[in-house]
Design a protein around this motif. Structure first.
Motif, PDB file in Angstrom:
ATOM      1  N   GLY A 215       0.774  -1.233   0.000  1.00  0.00           N
ATOM      2  CA  GLY A 215       0.000   0.000   0.000  1.00  0.00           C
ATOM      3  C   GLY A 215       0.803   1.280   0.000  1.00  0.00           C
ATOM      4  N   LYS A 216       2.147   1.176  -0.046  1.00  0.00           N
ATOM      5  CA  LYS A 216       3.009   2.360  -0.017  1.00  0.00           C
ATOM      6  C   LYS A 216       3.576   2.657  -1.400  1.00  0.00           C
ATOM      7  N   THR A 217       4.097   3.874  -1.561  1.00  0.00           N
ATOM      8  CA  THR A 217       4.700   4.289  -2.825  1.00  0.00           C
ATOM      9  C   THR A 217       6.137   4.741  -2.595  1.00  0.00           C
ATOM     10  N   LEU A 218       7.035   4.189  -3.405  1.00  0.00           N
ATOM     11  CA  LEU A 218       8.455   4.550  -3.364  1.00  0.00           C
ATOM     12  C   LEU A 218       8.807   5.336  -4.612  1.00  0.00           C
ATOM     13  N   GLY A 219       9.473   6.461  -4.441  1.00  0.00           N
ATOM     14  CA  GLY A 219       9.930   7.243  -5.580  1.00  0.00           C
ATOM     15  C   GLY A 219      11.399   6.963  -5.866  1.00  0.00           C
TER      16      GLY A 219
ATOM     17  N   LEU B 154      -3.444  -1.333 -15.487  1.00  0.00           N
ATOM     18  CA  LEU B 154      -4.319  -1.558 -14.336  1.00  0.00           C
ATOM     19  C   LEU B 154      -5.452  -2.533 -14.613  1.00  0.00           C
ATOM     20  N   SER B 155      -5.535  -3.049 -15.828  1.00  0.00           N
ATOM     21  CA  SER B 155      -6.682  -3.862 -16.243  1.00  0.00           C
ATOM     22  C   SER B 155      -6.889  -5.116 -15.400  1.00  0.00           C
ATOM     23  N   CYS B 156      -5.813  -5.679 -14.855  1.00  0.00           N
ATOM     24  CA  CYS B 156      -5.928  -6.890 -14.027  1.00  0.00           C
ATOM     25  C   CYS B 156      -5.738  -6.587 -12.539  1.00  0.00           C
ATOM     26  N   ARG B 157      -5.816  -5.312 -12.195  1.00  0.00           N
ATOM     27  CA  ARG B 157      -5.686  -4.858 -10.797  1.00  0.00           C
ATOM     28  C   ARG B 157      -4.450  -5.455 -10.118  1.00  0.00           C
ATOM     29  N   PRO B 158      -3.273  -5.080 -10.582  1.00  0.00           N
ATOM     30  CA  PRO B 158      -2.033  -5.645 -10.033  1.00  0.00           C
ATOM     31  C   PRO B 158      -1.792  -5.213  -8.593  1.00  0.00           C
ATOM     32  N   THR B 159      -0.965  -5.981  -7.900  1.00  0.00           N
ATOM     33  CA  THR B 159      -0.595  -5.654  -6.524  1.00  0.00           C
ATOM     34  C   THR B 159       0.481  -4.578  -6.491  1.00  0.00           C
ATOM     35  N   LEU B 160       1.374  -4.624  -7.501  1.00  0.00           N
ATOM     36  CA  LEU B 160       2.488  -3.669  -7.595  1.00  0.00           C
ATOM     37  C   LEU B 160       2.466  -2.989  -8.952  1.00  0.00           C
ATOM     38  N   LEU B 161       2.488  -1.672  -8.945  1.00  0.00           N
ATOM     39  CA  LEU B 161       2.520  -0.892 -10.185  1.00  0.00           C
ATOM     40  C   LEU B 161       3.860  -0.181 -10.303  1.00  0.00           C
ATOM     41  N   LEU B 162       4.525  -0.364 -11.439  1.00  0.00           N
ATOM     42  CA  LEU B 162       5.775   0.331 -11.743  1.00  0.00           C
ATOM     43  C   LEU B 162       5.443   1.434 -12.739  1.00  0.00           C
ATOM     44  N   ALA B 163       5.591   2.687 -12.322  1.00  0.00           N
ATOM     45  CA  ALA B 163       5.255   3.825 -13.184  1.00  0.00           C
ATOM     46  C   ALA B 163       6.543   4.517 -13.618  1.00  0.00           C
ATOM     47  N   ASP B 164       6.922   4.334 -14.883  1.00  0.00           N
ATOM     48  CA  ASP B 164       8.182   4.866 -15.397  1.00  0.00           C
ATOM     49  C   ASP B 164       7.959   6.221 -16.055  1.00  0.00           C
ATOM     50  N   GLU B 165       8.165   7.278 -15.287  1.00  0.00           N
ATOM     51  CA  GLU B 165       7.980   8.657 -15.760  1.00  0.00           C
ATOM     52  C   GLU B 165       6.691   8.778 -16.583  1.00  0.00           C
ATOM     53  N   PRO B 166       5.548   8.459 -15.987  1.00  0.00           N
ATOM     54  CA  PRO B 166       4.295   8.383 -16.745  1.00  0.00           C
ATOM     55  C   PRO B 166       3.777   9.712 -17.267  1.00  0.00           C
ATOM     56  N   THR B 167       4.346  10.839 -16.816  1.00  0.00           N
ATOM     57  CA  THR B 167       3.830  12.137 -17.269  1.00  0.00           C
ATOM     58  C   THR B 167       4.868  12.960 -18.039  1.00  0.00           C
TER      59      THR B 167
ATOM     60  N   ARG C  98      -4.694   4.194  -7.723  1.00  0.00           N
ATOM     61  CA  ARG C  98      -3.822   3.476  -6.783  1.00  0.00           C
ATOM     62  C   ARG C  98      -4.509   3.296  -5.442  1.00  0.00           C
ATOM     63  N   ASP C  99      -5.113   4.379  -4.951  1.00  0.00           N
ATOM     64  CA  ASP C  99      -5.775   4.330  -3.652  1.00  0.00           C
ATOM     65  C   ASP C  99      -7.027   3.455  -3.689  1.00  0.00           C
ATOM     66  N   GLU C 100      -7.789   3.538  -4.786  1.00  0.00           N
ATOM     67  CA  GLU C 100      -9.009   2.741  -4.911  1.00  0.00           C
ATOM     68  C   GLU C 100      -8.701   1.252  -4.960  1.00  0.00           C
ATOM     69  N   MET C 101      -7.601   0.886  -5.634  1.00  0.00           N
ATOM     70  CA  MET C 101      -7.244  -0.523  -5.809  1.00  0.00           C
ATOM     71  C   MET C 101      -6.327  -1.044  -4.702  1.00  0.00           C
ATOM     72  N   GLY C 102      -5.842  -0.140  -3.839  1.00  0.00           N
ATOM     73  CA  GLY C 102      -4.972  -0.562  -2.754  1.00  0.00           C
ATOM     74  C   GLY C 102      -3.629  -1.083  -3.216  1.00  0.00           C
ATOM     75  N   MET C 103      -3.110  -0.532  -4.299  1.00  0.00           N
ATOM     76  CA  MET C 103      -1.847  -1.003  -4.865  1.00  0.00           C
ATOM     77  C   MET C 103      -0.640  -0.387  -4.155  1.00  0.00           C
ATOM     78  N   SER C 104       0.498  -1.064  -4.292  1.00  0.00           N
ATOM     79  CA  SER C 104       1.791  -0.462  -3.970  1.00  0.00           C
ATOM     80  C   SER C 104       2.352   0.062  -5.292  1.00  0.00           C
TER      81      SER C 104
ATOM     82  N   VAL D 290       3.099  12.212  -4.480  1.00  0.00           N
ATOM     83  CA  VAL D 290       2.569  10.844  -4.490  1.00  0.00           C
ATOM     84  C   VAL D 290       3.333   9.830  -3.650  1.00  0.00           C
ATOM     85  N   CYS D 291       4.551  10.141  -3.193  1.00  0.00           N
ATOM     86  CA  CYS D 291       5.404   9.101  -2.593  1.00  0.00           C
ATOM     87  C   CYS D 291       5.437   9.138  -1.060  1.00  0.00           C
ATOM     88  N   ASP D 292       5.637   7.952  -0.484  1.00  0.00           N
ATOM     89  CA  ASP D 292       5.829   7.810   0.956  1.00  0.00           C
ATOM     90  C   ASP D 292       7.313   7.709   1.289  1.00  0.00           C
TER      91      ASP D 292
END
Length: 327
Positions: free
Chosen positions: A39-43, A173-186, A205-211, A225-227
Protein backbone atom coordinates in the motif's frame (compact mmCIF):
# COMPACT_ATOMS: atom_id res chain seq x y z
CA UNK A 1 17.43 -0.25 4.31
CA UNK A 2 14.03 -0.65 5.75
CA UNK A 3 12.60 -3.47 7.82
CA UNK A 4 8.91 -3.91 7.17
CA UNK A 5 8.30 -7.35 8.66
CA UNK A 6 5.11 -9.11 7.56
CA UNK A 7 3.91 -5.98 5.76
CA UNK A 8 6.73 -6.19 3.21
CA UNK A 9 5.57 -6.65 -0.39
CA UNK A 10 8.84 -6.26 -2.29
CA UNK A 11 12.45 -6.66 -1.23
CA UNK A 12 15.34 -5.91 -3.60
CA UNK A 13 18.78 -6.92 -2.36
CA UNK A 14 22.13 -6.21 -4.02
CA UNK A 15 20.57 -5.95 -7.50
CA UNK A 16 23.15 -5.73 -10.27
CA UNK A 17 22.37 -5.29 -13.95
CA UNK A 18 25.15 -5.34 -16.54
CA UNK A 19 24.57 -4.69 -20.24
CA UNK A 20 27.08 -5.23 -23.01
CA UNK A 21 27.85 -3.04 -26.01
CA UNK A 22 30.41 -4.23 -28.56
CA UNK A 23 31.79 -6.53 -25.88
CA UNK A 24 32.17 -3.70 -23.34
CA UNK A 25 30.30 -4.24 -20.03
CA UNK A 26 27.90 -1.42 -19.08
CA UNK A 27 27.29 -1.36 -15.31
CA UNK A 28 23.75 0.04 -15.17
CA UNK A 29 22.68 -1.08 -11.68
CA UNK A 30 25.30 -1.61 -8.98
CA UNK A 31 24.15 -3.30 -5.78
CA UNK A 32 20.78 -1.60 -5.29
CA UNK A 33 18.88 -2.57 -2.12
CA UNK A 34 15.47 -1.36 -0.96
CA UNK A 35 12.11 -2.66 0.22
CA UNK A 36 8.50 -1.61 -0.18
CA UNK A 37 5.52 -2.06 2.13
CA UNK A 38 2.05 -3.03 0.99
CA UNK A 39 0.00 0.00 0.00
CA UNK A 40 3.01 2.36 -0.02
CA UNK A 41 4.70 4.29 -2.83
CA UNK A 42 8.46 4.55 -3.36
CA UNK A 43 9.93 7.24 -5.58
CA UNK A 44 13.10 6.46 -7.55
CA UNK A 45 14.71 9.84 -8.32
CA UNK A 46 17.74 10.71 -10.40
CA UNK A 47 19.09 12.01 -13.68
CA UNK A 48 18.58 10.28 -17.00
CA UNK A 49 20.85 7.24 -17.23
CA UNK A 50 21.00 6.69 -13.45
CA UNK A 51 19.60 3.16 -13.79
CA UNK A 52 16.03 3.77 -12.59
CA UNK A 53 14.30 2.13 -15.56
CA UNK A 54 16.71 -0.82 -15.49
CA UNK A 55 15.69 -1.46 -11.87
CA UNK A 56 12.00 -1.51 -12.86
CA UNK A 57 12.59 -3.72 -15.90
CA UNK A 58 14.58 -6.16 -13.76
CA UNK A 59 11.63 -6.39 -11.34
CA UNK A 60 9.21 -6.99 -14.21
CA UNK A 61 11.60 -9.38 -15.95
CA UNK A 62 11.69 -7.50 -19.26
CA UNK A 63 15.36 -6.58 -19.58
CA UNK A 64 16.40 -6.74 -23.27
CA UNK A 65 17.79 -10.19 -24.04
CA UNK A 66 20.17 -9.06 -26.78
CA UNK A 67 22.05 -6.52 -24.64
CA UNK A 68 21.75 -7.82 -21.06
CA UNK A 69 24.92 -9.57 -19.96
CA UNK A 70 23.78 -10.39 -16.43
CA UNK A 71 21.12 -9.65 -13.80
CA UNK A 72 22.07 -10.79 -10.32
CA UNK A 73 20.97 -10.30 -6.72
CA UNK A 74 17.56 -10.94 -5.22
CA UNK A 75 14.11 -9.56 -6.05
CA UNK A 76 11.66 -11.03 -3.57
CA UNK A 77 7.97 -10.33 -4.31
CA UNK A 78 5.42 -11.70 -1.83
CA UNK A 79 7.98 -14.29 -0.71
CA UNK A 80 9.02 -15.38 -4.22
CA UNK A 81 12.45 -14.63 -5.70
CA UNK A 82 11.54 -13.35 -9.17
CA UNK A 83 15.04 -13.91 -10.55
CA UNK A 84 14.69 -17.64 -9.89
CA UNK A 85 11.50 -17.99 -11.96
CA UNK A 86 11.36 -19.32 -15.50
CA UNK A 87 9.95 -17.06 -18.20
CA UNK A 88 6.64 -18.97 -18.28
CA UNK A 89 6.17 -18.43 -14.55
CA UNK A 90 7.16 -14.77 -14.82
CA UNK A 91 4.74 -14.26 -17.73
CA UNK A 92 1.88 -15.44 -15.51
CA UNK A 93 2.73 -12.78 -12.91
CA UNK A 94 3.47 -10.00 -15.38
CA UNK A 95 0.36 -7.88 -15.82
CA UNK A 96 -1.61 -9.80 -13.20
CA UNK A 97 0.51 -9.19 -10.08
CA UNK A 98 3.10 -6.69 -11.32
CA UNK A 99 2.36 -4.17 -14.08
CA UNK A 100 4.24 -1.27 -15.62
CA UNK A 101 3.26 2.05 -17.12
CA UNK A 102 5.95 2.60 -19.73
CA UNK A 103 7.55 5.96 -20.30
CA UNK A 104 6.56 6.69 -23.89
CA UNK A 105 2.95 5.94 -24.89
CA UNK A 106 3.88 6.52 -28.54
CA UNK A 107 6.00 3.36 -28.59
CA UNK A 108 4.25 1.37 -25.84
CA UNK A 109 1.09 0.82 -27.90
CA UNK A 110 0.70 -1.49 -30.91
CA UNK A 111 -0.24 0.77 -33.85
CA UNK A 112 -2.18 -1.97 -35.73
CA UNK A 113 -4.41 -3.07 -32.82
CA UNK A 114 -7.40 -1.16 -31.51
CA UNK A 115 -6.87 0.28 -28.04
CA UNK A 116 -9.75 -1.81 -26.72
CA UNK A 117 -8.23 -5.06 -27.97
CA UNK A 118 -4.89 -4.13 -26.40
CA UNK A 119 -6.57 -3.72 -23.00
CA UNK A 120 -8.71 -6.86 -23.44
CA UNK A 121 -5.72 -9.01 -24.41
CA UNK A 122 -4.23 -9.00 -20.91
CA UNK A 123 -7.64 -9.44 -19.31
CA UNK A 124 -8.32 -12.59 -21.37
CA UNK A 125 -4.89 -14.07 -20.63
CA UNK A 126 -4.90 -13.53 -16.86
CA UNK A 127 -8.60 -13.69 -15.98
CA UNK A 128 -9.44 -16.64 -18.25
CA UNK A 129 -12.61 -15.01 -19.61
CA UNK A 130 -14.23 -15.02 -23.07
CA UNK A 131 -14.10 -12.27 -25.67
CA UNK A 132 -17.43 -10.72 -24.67
CA UNK A 133 -16.58 -10.49 -20.98
CA UNK A 134 -13.06 -9.23 -21.74
CA UNK A 135 -14.52 -6.49 -23.93
CA UNK A 136 -16.93 -5.43 -21.19
CA UNK A 137 -14.06 -5.25 -18.69
CA UNK A 138 -11.87 -3.35 -21.18
CA UNK A 139 -14.65 -0.83 -21.82
CA UNK A 140 -15.01 -0.36 -18.06
CA UNK A 141 -11.26 0.33 -17.83
CA UNK A 142 -11.49 2.93 -20.61
CA UNK A 143 -14.29 4.67 -18.69
CA UNK A 144 -12.24 4.46 -15.49
CA UNK A 145 -9.36 6.39 -17.07
CA UNK A 146 -11.70 8.97 -18.60
CA UNK A 147 -12.07 7.65 -22.15
CA UNK A 148 -15.58 6.90 -23.54
CA UNK A 149 -16.20 3.16 -24.02
CA UNK A 150 -17.37 3.97 -27.55
CA UNK A 151 -13.73 4.51 -28.55
CA UNK A 152 -12.92 0.83 -27.97
CA UNK A 153 -12.36 0.23 -31.71
CA UNK A 154 -10.19 3.31 -32.29
CA UNK A 155 -6.48 2.96 -33.04
CA UNK A 156 -3.62 4.69 -31.16
CA UNK A 157 -3.03 7.24 -33.94
CA UNK A 158 -6.55 8.56 -33.36
CA UNK A 159 -5.68 9.65 -29.81
CA UNK A 160 -3.74 12.62 -28.42
CA UNK A 161 -0.59 12.08 -26.33
CA UNK A 162 -2.51 12.46 -23.08
CA UNK A 163 -5.21 10.02 -24.21
CA UNK A 164 -2.56 7.50 -25.29
CA UNK A 165 -1.03 7.68 -21.83
CA UNK A 166 -4.45 7.01 -20.33
CA UNK A 167 -4.76 3.92 -22.52
CA UNK A 168 -1.33 2.72 -21.34
CA UNK A 169 -2.48 3.21 -17.75
CA UNK A 170 -5.70 1.29 -18.47
CA UNK A 171 -3.64 -1.63 -19.85
CA UNK A 172 -1.40 -1.63 -16.78
CA UNK A 173 -4.32 -1.56 -14.34
CA UNK A 174 -6.68 -3.86 -16.24
CA UNK A 175 -5.93 -6.89 -14.03
CA UNK A 176 -5.69 -4.86 -10.80
CA UNK A 177 -2.03 -5.65 -10.03
CA UNK A 178 -0.59 -5.65 -6.52
CA UNK A 179 2.49 -3.67 -7.60
CA UNK A 180 2.52 -0.89 -10.18
CA UNK A 181 5.77 0.33 -11.74
CA UNK A 182 5.25 3.83 -13.18
CA UNK A 183 8.18 4.87 -15.40
CA UNK A 184 7.98 8.66 -15.76
CA UNK A 185 4.29 8.38 -16.75
CA UNK A 186 3.83 12.14 -17.27
CA UNK A 187 7.13 13.14 -18.91
CA UNK A 188 5.86 13.32 -22.50
CA UNK A 189 2.76 15.34 -21.60
CA UNK A 190 2.12 19.05 -21.27
CA UNK A 191 1.81 20.51 -17.77
CA UNK A 192 -2.01 20.57 -17.62
CA UNK A 193 -2.37 16.97 -18.80
CA UNK A 194 0.48 15.92 -16.49
CA UNK A 195 -1.53 17.07 -13.46
CA UNK A 196 -4.67 15.29 -14.67
CA UNK A 197 -2.88 11.99 -15.36
CA UNK A 198 -0.97 12.11 -12.07
CA UNK A 199 -4.18 12.77 -10.13
CA UNK A 200 -5.83 9.84 -11.91
CA UNK A 201 -2.94 7.45 -11.13
CA UNK A 202 -3.05 8.36 -7.43
CA UNK A 203 -6.85 7.99 -7.33
CA UNK A 204 -6.75 4.55 -8.96
CA UNK A 205 -3.82 3.48 -6.78
CA UNK A 206 -5.77 4.33 -3.65
CA UNK A 207 -9.01 2.74 -4.91
CA UNK A 208 -7.24 -0.52 -5.81
CA UNK A 209 -4.97 -0.56 -2.75
CA UNK A 210 -1.85 -1.00 -4.87
CA UNK A 211 1.79 -0.46 -3.97
CA UNK A 212 3.72 1.65 -6.47
CA UNK A 213 7.23 2.51 -7.54
CA UNK A 214 7.24 5.95 -9.19
CA UNK A 215 10.26 6.57 -11.43
CA UNK A 216 10.81 10.25 -12.09
CA UNK A 217 13.27 13.14 -12.13
CA UNK A 218 10.53 15.53 -11.01
CA UNK A 219 10.80 16.22 -7.27
CA UNK A 220 7.36 17.85 -7.33
CA UNK A 221 5.79 14.58 -8.50
CA UNK A 222 7.61 12.70 -5.73
CA UNK A 223 6.34 15.13 -3.08
CA UNK A 224 2.79 14.65 -4.28
CA UNK A 225 2.57 10.84 -4.49
CA UNK A 226 5.40 9.10 -2.59
CA UNK A 227 5.83 7.81 0.96
CA UNK A 228 9.51 6.88 0.58
CA UNK A 229 12.29 8.19 -1.67
CA UNK A 230 15.40 6.51 -3.08
CA UNK A 231 17.85 8.85 -4.83
CA UNK A 232 19.70 6.92 -7.55
CA UNK A 233 23.05 7.94 -9.02
CA UNK A 234 25.30 5.89 -11.33
CA UNK A 235 23.32 2.74 -10.60
CA UNK A 236 23.50 3.11 -6.82
CA UNK A 237 21.05 4.31 -4.17
CA UNK A 238 22.95 7.25 -2.66
CA UNK A 239 20.20 8.34 -0.25
CA UNK A 240 17.04 6.73 1.06
CA UNK A 241 14.35 7.64 3.55
CA UNK A 242 10.79 8.75 4.11
CA UNK A 243 9.51 11.69 2.09
CA UNK A 244 9.84 13.93 5.15
CA UNK A 245 13.40 12.76 5.94
CA UNK A 246 14.66 13.41 2.40
CA UNK A 247 12.85 16.69 1.79
CA UNK A 248 13.52 18.26 5.20
CA UNK A 249 17.06 16.98 5.65
CA UNK A 250 18.78 16.03 2.37
CA UNK A 251 22.19 14.65 3.39
CA UNK A 252 23.96 13.61 0.18
CA UNK A 253 25.59 16.39 -1.91
CA UNK A 254 23.84 15.01 -5.01
CA UNK A 255 20.42 15.21 -3.36
CA UNK A 256 21.24 18.70 -2.12
CA UNK A 257 22.20 19.62 -5.68
CA UNK A 258 18.88 18.35 -7.03
CA UNK A 259 16.95 20.45 -4.53
CA UNK A 260 19.23 23.42 -5.18
CA UNK A 261 18.32 23.31 -8.86
CA UNK A 262 14.63 23.85 -8.12
CA UNK A 263 13.30 27.39 -8.75
CA UNK A 264 12.14 29.31 -5.67
CA UNK A 265 9.57 32.02 -6.39
CA UNK A 266 10.42 33.76 -3.09
CA UNK A 267 14.04 34.32 -4.14
CA UNK A 268 15.08 36.60 -7.00
CA UNK A 269 17.91 35.07 -9.03
CA UNK A 270 19.21 35.38 -12.57
CA UNK A 271 20.40 31.79 -12.87
CA UNK A 272 19.35 28.51 -11.25
CA UNK A 273 21.93 26.42 -9.41
CA UNK A 274 23.24 23.44 -11.35
CA UNK A 275 25.33 20.37 -10.52
CA UNK A 276 28.67 20.74 -12.25
CA UNK A 277 29.90 18.04 -14.63
CA UNK A 278 28.15 15.01 -16.08
CA UNK A 279 27.17 11.58 -14.71
CA UNK A 280 29.99 9.02 -15.12
CA UNK A 281 30.28 6.66 -18.07
CA UNK A 282 28.73 3.36 -16.82
CA UNK A 283 31.37 1.44 -18.75
CA UNK A 284 34.17 3.22 -16.82
CA UNK A 285 32.86 4.03 -13.36
CA UNK A 286 35.23 5.93 -11.03
CA UNK A 287 36.76 4.35 -7.95
CA UNK A 288 35.28 5.16 -4.55
CA UNK A 289 32.27 7.46 -4.45
CA UNK A 290 30.71 7.67 -7.92
CA UNK A 291 29.70 11.29 -7.31
CA UNK A 292 33.18 12.42 -6.20
CA UNK A 293 34.20 13.90 -9.62
CA UNK A 294 31.25 16.32 -9.37
CA UNK A 295 31.17 16.84 -5.61
CA UNK A 296 32.41 20.17 -4.16
CA UNK A 297 33.25 18.42 -0.86
CA UNK A 298 35.16 15.41 -2.25
CA UNK A 299 38.40 14.35 -0.52
CA UNK A 300 41.03 11.72 -1.28
CA UNK A 301 39.15 9.34 1.04
CA UNK A 302 36.06 9.71 -1.16
CA UNK A 303 38.01 8.77 -4.29
CA UNK A 304 39.54 5.60 -2.85
CA UNK A 305 37.73 2.70 -1.27
CA UNK A 306 34.08 1.84 -1.21
CA UNK A 307 31.60 4.25 0.37
CA UNK A 308 28.74 2.45 2.08
CA UNK A 309 25.32 3.59 3.23
CA UNK A 310 25.33 5.17 6.67
CA UNK A 311 22.28 5.63 8.91
CA UNK A 312 21.28 9.26 9.48
CA UNK A 313 18.48 8.45 11.92
CA UNK A 314 15.18 6.62 11.46
CA UNK A 315 14.98 5.01 8.03
CA UNK A 316 17.21 7.74 6.56
CA UNK A 317 20.46 6.42 5.03
CA UNK A 318 23.12 8.17 2.95
CA UNK A 319 26.13 7.01 0.91
CA UNK A 320 28.55 9.77 1.90
CA UNK A 321 31.59 10.02 4.18
CA UNK A 322 30.78 13.67 4.95
CA UNK A 323 27.26 12.77 6.07
CA UNK A 324 28.74 10.11 8.33
CA UNK A 325 31.11 12.62 9.95
CA UNK A 326 28.35 15.19 10.42
CA UNK A 327 26.01 12.51 11.80
Amino acid sequence: MMSTGNNELLSVKNLQVVYTSDGVPIHAVNGVTFSLEKGKTLGLVGETGAGKTSIAKAILGVLPEFSTKSCAGEICFQGTDLLSLKERQMAEMRGRDIAMIFQDPMTALNPVMTVGDQIAEGIRIHNKVGKKKAREMAEAMLEMVGIPAGRYKDYPHQFSGGMKQRVVIAIALSCRPTLLLADEPTTALDVTIQAQVLEMIVKLRDEMGMSMIMITHDLGVVAEVCDYVAVVYAGEVVEYGTLSEIYHNPAHPYTQGLFGALPDISVETERLHSIQGMPPDPSHLPEGCKFAPRCPHATDACRSGEVGLENCGGTHTCRCLRAKEEG
